[in-house]
Design a protein around this motif. Sequence first.
Motif, PDB file in Angstrom:
ATOM      1  N   PHE A 111      33.563  -2.897  41.968  1.00 40.89           N
ATOM      2  CA  PHE A 111      33.757  -1.361  41.021  1.00 40.89           C
ATOM      3  C   PHE A 111      32.387  -0.912  40.416  1.00 40.89           C
ATOM      4  O   PHE A 111      30.722  -1.303  40.007  1.00 40.89           O
ATOM      5  CB  PHE A 111      34.275  -1.785  39.814  1.00 40.89           C
ATOM      6  N   ASN A 112      31.879   1.266  40.994  1.00 41.59           N
ATOM      7  CA  ASN A 112      30.639   0.676  41.190  1.00 41.59           C
ATOM      8  C   ASN A 112      31.039   2.679  40.800  1.00 41.59           C
ATOM      9  O   ASN A 112      31.988   3.371  41.449  1.00 41.59           O
ATOM     10  CB  ASN A 112      29.858   1.104  42.143  1.00 41.59           C
ATOM     11  N   SER A 113      30.428   3.197  39.406  1.00 43.56           N
ATOM     12  CA  SER A 113      30.322   4.321  39.230  1.00 43.56           C
ATOM     13  C   SER A 113      29.262   5.085  39.111  1.00 43.56           C
ATOM     14  O   SER A 113      27.662   4.606  38.256  1.00 43.56           O
ATOM     15  CB  SER A 113      31.335   4.859  37.122  1.00 43.56           C
ATOM     16  N   LEU A 114      29.022   5.900  39.930  1.00 40.62           N
ATOM     17  CA  LEU A 114      27.604   6.539  39.980  1.00 40.62           C
ATOM     18  C   LEU A 114      27.232   7.824  39.498  1.00 40.62           C
ATOM     19  O   LEU A 114      28.421   9.072  39.942  1.00 40.62           O
ATOM     20  CB  LEU A 114      26.927   6.306  41.699  1.00 40.62           C
ATOM     21  N   TYR A 115      26.548   8.305  38.720  1.00 36.61           N
ATOM     22  CA  TYR A 115      27.010  10.061  38.242  1.00 36.61           C
ATOM     23  C   TYR A 115      25.544  10.252  38.567  1.00 36.61           C
ATOM     24  O   TYR A 115      24.899  10.095  37.893  1.00 36.61           O
ATOM     25  CB  TYR A 115      27.265  10.217  37.239  1.00 36.61           C
ATOM     26  N   ASN A 116      25.203  11.496  38.871  1.00 35.66           N
ATOM     27  CA  ASN A 116      24.012  12.446  39.451  1.00 35.66           C
ATOM     28  C   ASN A 116      24.103  13.763  38.571  1.00 35.66           C
ATOM     29  O   ASN A 116      25.341  14.170  39.289  1.00 35.66           O
ATOM     30  CB  ASN A 116      23.697  12.563  40.614  1.00 35.66           C
ATOM     31  N   GLU A 117      23.227  14.434  37.809  1.00 37.85           N
ATOM     32  CA  GLU A 117      23.696  15.405  37.436  1.00 37.85           C
ATOM     33  C   GLU A 117      21.305  16.276  38.329  1.00 37.85           C
ATOM     34  O   GLU A 117      20.594  15.845  37.280  1.00 37.85           O
ATOM     35  CB  GLU A 117      23.547  16.112  36.310  1.00 37.85           C
ATOM     36  N   SER A 118      21.515  17.428  38.911  1.00 36.67           N
ATOM     37  CA  SER A 118      20.260  17.466  38.733  1.00 36.67           C
ATOM     38  C   SER A 118      20.343  19.475  38.561  1.00 36.67           C
ATOM     39  O   SER A 118      21.488  20.117  39.395  1.00 36.67           O
ATOM     40  CB  SER A 118      20.492  18.325  40.711  1.00 36.67           C
ATOM     41  N   LYS A 119      19.260  19.765  37.910  1.00 41.38           N
ATOM     42  CA  LYS A 119      19.100  21.285  37.421  1.00 41.38           C
ATOM     43  C   LYS A 119      18.112  21.758  38.533  1.00 41.38           C
ATOM     44  O   LYS A 119      16.932  20.881  39.216  1.00 41.38           O
ATOM     45  CB  LYS A 119      18.293  20.875  35.749  1.00 41.38           C
ATOM     46  N   ASN A 120      18.368  22.942  38.605  1.00 39.49           N
ATOM     47  CA  ASN A 120      17.271  23.847  39.010  1.00 39.49           C
ATOM     48  C   ASN A 120      17.035  23.593  41.163  1.00 39.49           C
ATOM     49  O   ASN A 120      15.968  23.842  41.538  1.00 39.49           O
ATOM     50  CB  ASN A 120      15.922  24.082  38.398  1.00 39.49           C
ATOM     51  N   TYR A 121      18.624  22.738  41.233  1.00 40.11           N
ATOM     52  CA  TYR A 121      18.556  23.081  42.357  1.00 40.11           C
ATOM     53  C   TYR A 121      18.457  23.973  43.555  1.00 40.11           C
ATOM     54  O   TYR A 121      19.144  25.479  42.641  1.00 40.11           O
ATOM     55  CB  TYR A 121      19.467  21.724  43.188  1.00 40.11           C
ATOM     56  N   ILE A 122      18.588  23.734  44.602  1.00 50.75           N
ATOM     57  CA  ILE A 122      17.999  24.828  45.574  1.00 50.75           C
ATOM     58  C   ILE A 122      19.523  25.549  45.444  1.00 50.75           C
ATOM     59  O   ILE A 122      20.046  24.025  46.630  1.00 50.75           O
ATOM     60  CB  ILE A 122      17.646  24.820  46.262  1.00 50.75           C
ATOM     61  N   GLY A 123      19.780  26.135  46.053  1.00 53.91           N
ATOM     62  CA  GLY A 123      21.142  26.871  46.123  1.00 53.91           C
ATOM     63  C   GLY A 123      21.459  28.266  47.165  1.00 53.91           C
ATOM     64  O   GLY A 123      20.041  27.896  47.602  1.00 53.91           O
ATOM     65  N   VAL A 124      22.524  29.008  47.048  1.00 51.40           N
ATOM     66  CA  VAL A 124      21.910  30.135  47.859  1.00 51.40           C
ATOM     67  C   VAL A 124      22.812  31.620  47.466  1.00 51.40           C
ATOM     68  O   VAL A 124      23.636  31.142  46.152  1.00 51.40           O
ATOM     69  CB  VAL A 124      22.629  29.945  49.147  1.00 51.40           C
ATOM     70  N   ASN A 125      22.351  32.470  47.369  1.00 54.75           N
ATOM     71  CA  ASN A 125      23.256  34.263  47.001  1.00 54.75           C
ATOM     72  C   ASN A 125      23.557  34.299  48.440  1.00 54.75           C
ATOM     73  O   ASN A 125      23.209  34.679  49.025  1.00 54.75           O
ATOM     74  CB  ASN A 125      22.452  34.686  45.886  1.00 54.75           C
ATOM     75  N   SER A 126      24.843  34.597  48.649  1.00 53.80           N
ATOM     76  CA  SER A 126      25.706  34.472  50.005  1.00 53.80           C
ATOM     77  C   SER A 126      26.410  36.741  49.206  1.00 53.80           C
ATOM     78  O   SER A 126      26.428  36.789  48.959  1.00 53.80           O
ATOM     79  CB  SER A 126      27.024  34.117  50.510  1.00 53.80           C
ATOM     80  N   GLU A 127      26.027  37.219  50.687  1.00 55.86           N
ATOM     81  CA  GLU A 127      26.672  38.883  50.317  1.00 55.86           C
ATOM     82  C   GLU A 127      26.795  39.091  52.038  1.00 55.86           C
ATOM     83  O   GLU A 127      26.423  38.748  53.129  1.00 55.86           O
ATOM     84  CB  GLU A 127      25.400  39.547  50.155  1.00 55.86           C
ATOM     85  N   VAL A 128      28.220  39.715  51.993  1.00 61.59           N
ATOM     86  CA  VAL A 128      28.823  40.003  53.369  1.00 61.59           C
ATOM     87  C   VAL A 128      28.424  41.644  53.840  1.00 61.59           C
ATOM     88  O   VAL A 128      29.139  42.073  53.219  1.00 61.59           O
ATOM     89  CB  VAL A 128      30.595  39.537  53.199  1.00 61.59           C
ATOM     90  N   VAL A 129      27.846  41.565  54.570  1.00 62.27           N
ATOM     91  CA  VAL A 129      27.897  42.453  54.886  1.00 62.27           C
ATOM     92  C   VAL A 129      28.573  43.068  56.698  1.00 62.27           C
ATOM     93  O   VAL A 129      27.767  42.373  57.140  1.00 62.27           O
ATOM     94  CB  VAL A 129      26.497  43.121  54.727  1.00 62.27           C
ATOM     95  N   GLY A 130      29.102  44.052  56.976  1.00 60.96           N
ATOM     96  CA  GLY A 130      30.074  44.200  57.780  1.00 60.96           C
ATOM     97  C   GLY A 130      30.771  42.370  58.511  1.00 60.96           C
ATOM     98  O   GLY A 130      31.216  42.433  57.523  1.00 60.96           O
ATOM     99  N   SER A 131      29.933  42.306  59.833  1.00 59.63           N
ATOM    100  CA  SER A 131      30.867  41.556  59.897  1.00 59.63           C
ATOM    101  C   SER A 131      30.628  40.315  59.603  1.00 59.63           C
ATOM    102  O   SER A 131      30.445  39.050  60.797  1.00 59.63           O
ATOM    103  CB  SER A 131      31.360  41.025  61.257  1.00 59.63           C
ATOM    104  N   TYR A 132      28.944  40.031  59.357  1.00 60.47           N
ATOM    105  CA  TYR A 132      27.576  39.305  58.581  1.00 60.47           C
ATOM    106  C   TYR A 132      27.759  38.077  57.362  1.00 60.47           C
ATOM    107  O   TYR A 132      27.101  38.995  56.184  1.00 60.47           O
ATOM    108  CB  TYR A 132      26.603  39.411  59.273  1.00 60.47           C
ATOM    109  N   ASN A 133      27.061  37.505  57.273  1.00 64.20           N
ATOM    110  CA  ASN A 133      27.473  36.414  56.002  1.00 64.20           C
ATOM    111  C   ASN A 133      25.233  36.835  56.008  1.00 64.20           C
ATOM    112  O   ASN A 133      25.178  35.819  56.671  1.00 64.20           O
ATOM    113  CB  ASN A 133      27.835  34.881  55.899  1.00 64.20           C
ATOM    114  N   TYR A 134      24.651  37.615  55.016  1.00 64.95           N
ATOM    115  CA  TYR A 134      23.652  37.264  54.820  1.00 64.95           C
ATOM    116  C   TYR A 134      23.575  36.313  53.403  1.00 64.95           C
ATOM    117  O   TYR A 134      23.759  36.548  52.830  1.00 64.95           O
ATOM    118  CB  TYR A 134      23.034  38.746  54.665  1.00 64.95           C
TER     119      TYR A 134
END
Length: 879
Positions: A661-684
């Motif tokens: 049995f193995n239980s592994l927990y990770n919590e990362s702060k300030n990790y790199i994510g994205v902000n998405s904005e849909v304009v027309g037919s494309y994802n920015y």
Amino acid sequence: MLKANPLAIFYIIIFLSFSSGFSQTEKRLKGKLLDISNDTIIGASVVLKNSANEIITYTISDEKGNFELITTATGTNTLEISHISYALYTEIINLVETEISYPLEIVLQPNSNELDEVVIQGRKTIAQQRGDTLRYNLNVLTTGNEQKLKDIIEKLPGLEIDESGKIKSEGKVIENLLVDGKPFFGDNHKIATDNLNAKMIKGVDLIQNYENFSAVKDIEGSEETALNIQIKEEYQGKPTGNIEAYGAYKERYRFHTNLFSFAKTHNVSFIGDLNNTGQQPISLLDFLQMDKSTNIKNAEDEISSINTNSNLPSFLFDNDNRTKQQSKFGALNAVFTPFKNVAIDAFSILDIENINSEQFSSREYFSQNETIYSEELIQDDNDFLINQTNINIEYKPVTNGLLQYALNYNPHKNEFYTTIDGEVDAKQQNTVQKINSKGYSLGQNLGYTTRLARNKLFSVHAFSNVGREYTQLYLLSNQILFDINDSINQQTKNNIEESGLYSKYTQRIKNHILKFNLGYVWQESEFYNTSFSKDSINTNSQNYGYAGTSIEKKEGFFQYKALLNLRNYELSYQQKNENTWLFLPALESKLQFSERHYTSFKYTRQTGFSVAEQLNAFSYAIDYRNFRLASVAENQIPILNDRFEFQYFYLNLYSGTQVFFNSLYNESKNYIGVNSEVVGSYNYSTTLNTPYKSNWINTLRFQTRIKPLKVIFKTNLEYTRNVFNNYVSAIQNKAINKRYIIKPSLTSYYKDAWLNYELGVDYEQNNTLFEVTQLENRGRKLSPFINLKGVFAQYWSYCLNNAWSFYKTENIERDFYQLDFEVKYHKSDSKFSYWLSGENILNISSTEIVEANALQNSISRNVIYRMPGYIGVGASYDF
């Protein structure tokens, strides 16, 4: 631009200063082990203990039965020699200052307990523990129907082969795969498990605390595990192997060869493969694991590091999700000792693949106010070349000194051609996409380790690692792309350089081990468009010096390790400079109830910073639908990860019952994510720092033997919960992904029987919920299976695999019945074998499955077309 950091000359002087060694008071106990038939004894454990019954030094007898112990101890000591097949031997030896050489010739007596175990107890152990070595009893565990090494390993309690072909012990990947004690293709386990014939294998040993330099093992021990494959005597000292040819319906084929030369002084292996059946000598996931840059660094310091670059090569898709595949593969491994004090281990792997894939994808790219709906037929034609070349050289100028050099070179070249035909928001769009990528990584490490005294060890290392990546993206569409043009042609480069110096001092005080680390690392990376002028390219520097100390105890009921790393970062990017101190502790505790029964807990704080690709100062197209705007992520904010791990392991060496049995927990702060904005037919999208992400991974494996029925019951349960925070139109969008896997099975183990079976069910569920949009993506797979194999005549064997798989997403369902078979003819006194086989023979025309995916701020439900089945005949020749 990047500047190379020269390695300090004084380190070379330090290397040379230890070449004189500390041998003036050394005493050498040299001997040879024989049995009562005057045959040499290989692999016996030879231990020298002092009057307090503490281990002074130890070794293992070599291929000629020889052993040598070197010590500076004096007085009355005890020599102990143990081997699984012989009775324990003890001898009192008095070591005096004036005598240096102690020649010995020892005869071991047969182990009389072996007969008692069989006759009196009426049962055999599935394995025997001798010190750090667990030796499996293959005669008890195998049935005689095994063809390759993987068929044997899958029956050994405590070992498993995961989806990427890696061999694991107690949930951890085996670091060292050995054949007769010599390295075999590094950590590319799949090459060994798929190519070493079962009939060649004499035994399998699992070695804990593996280390081939006795001075290191005596003082600080090792955290690594090795699996040693023993080859039968009749396959040693001469070339051996086989050649296979296979032809099947609709021009399917496979040509394969294994060539081995296993000897006392060398191992040489060559594996070649050419096929279009979809069989892969290595998994595509091995591409990521070929980069050995982490292995050339300080292991004690790397405990506190995380890999902040999460971008994966786009071709690392499921191996089954393709409509066509052609593979050209070659691998060469050579291990030899040209001189007594020199050992060389080298291998090179070359894989050239052409893969076609096709899927119908229904996708949603969403933001706060708008969502793109698309239905597209996506067809890929992908070509790639990967290579891994490793060279490791060890030189012992003196008995207590070891000079090591390691080189790893990994070039690659990838060409992807994709056509996309479909509708986007009810508008017809046809796009052609070409992505060409090429690059390499080159890592080197030079180090010297010396034993200062009986309980003191010192090592010093210098390393460097260089990575280059060039990518060209070409897009052509019948619609305007990203409000730029109907065609886009861009070239980007990603460069990484790092080098470092580090030293380590280790001292053993009775059962405690003290370590002190000191080093400095230079890290620089660049990501830019090739149209930029040199003056406009931003270099991301992450130089840091560190000091670390740890204390650990690896023996007894209560074991522990406490580590503290202190780093001082000098950060620089876009004329912004920052100096940061980070305190990075780690703690481990372990309750060792017996050799194969323990529970443990670990805590580690890890850190990293944004890489250049995540700090892009310019905008660029990712693919035909996604456009990356200039990053707003901060290079000076550390990404901190807290890692908690609990593990329980139990293995009964008589019944074969295993609980893991193995239980592994990770919590990362300030990790790199994205902000998405849909304009027309494309994802920015824009990269930025997000509050946190976490993952919780739970694994339970249980295995036991039901002896009256000669059946092994196994069950595998997994639960994973991932939480990540991206943004949609600048509003935080928390996503929760849950994955469940349940796989119980029953496997019979009748010896040389006409029927053995494996039956069970494989269930998997994958759910993702996005909180802001309340979109949920669900996918399920249910696959009951029954596999049969056996011997039905004197020279005939067969196997039959059946699986009925059900795939379901929110609005799509697919199911298909997969049937594979093989009938083989082989006379025991013949070198030829012949077989008739087929894969997925009920779907020779086509195969479809469905799956649900969630990536950043998008979801997709895909119908995936797979390679059709085939039926063919084959022949092989063994030599």
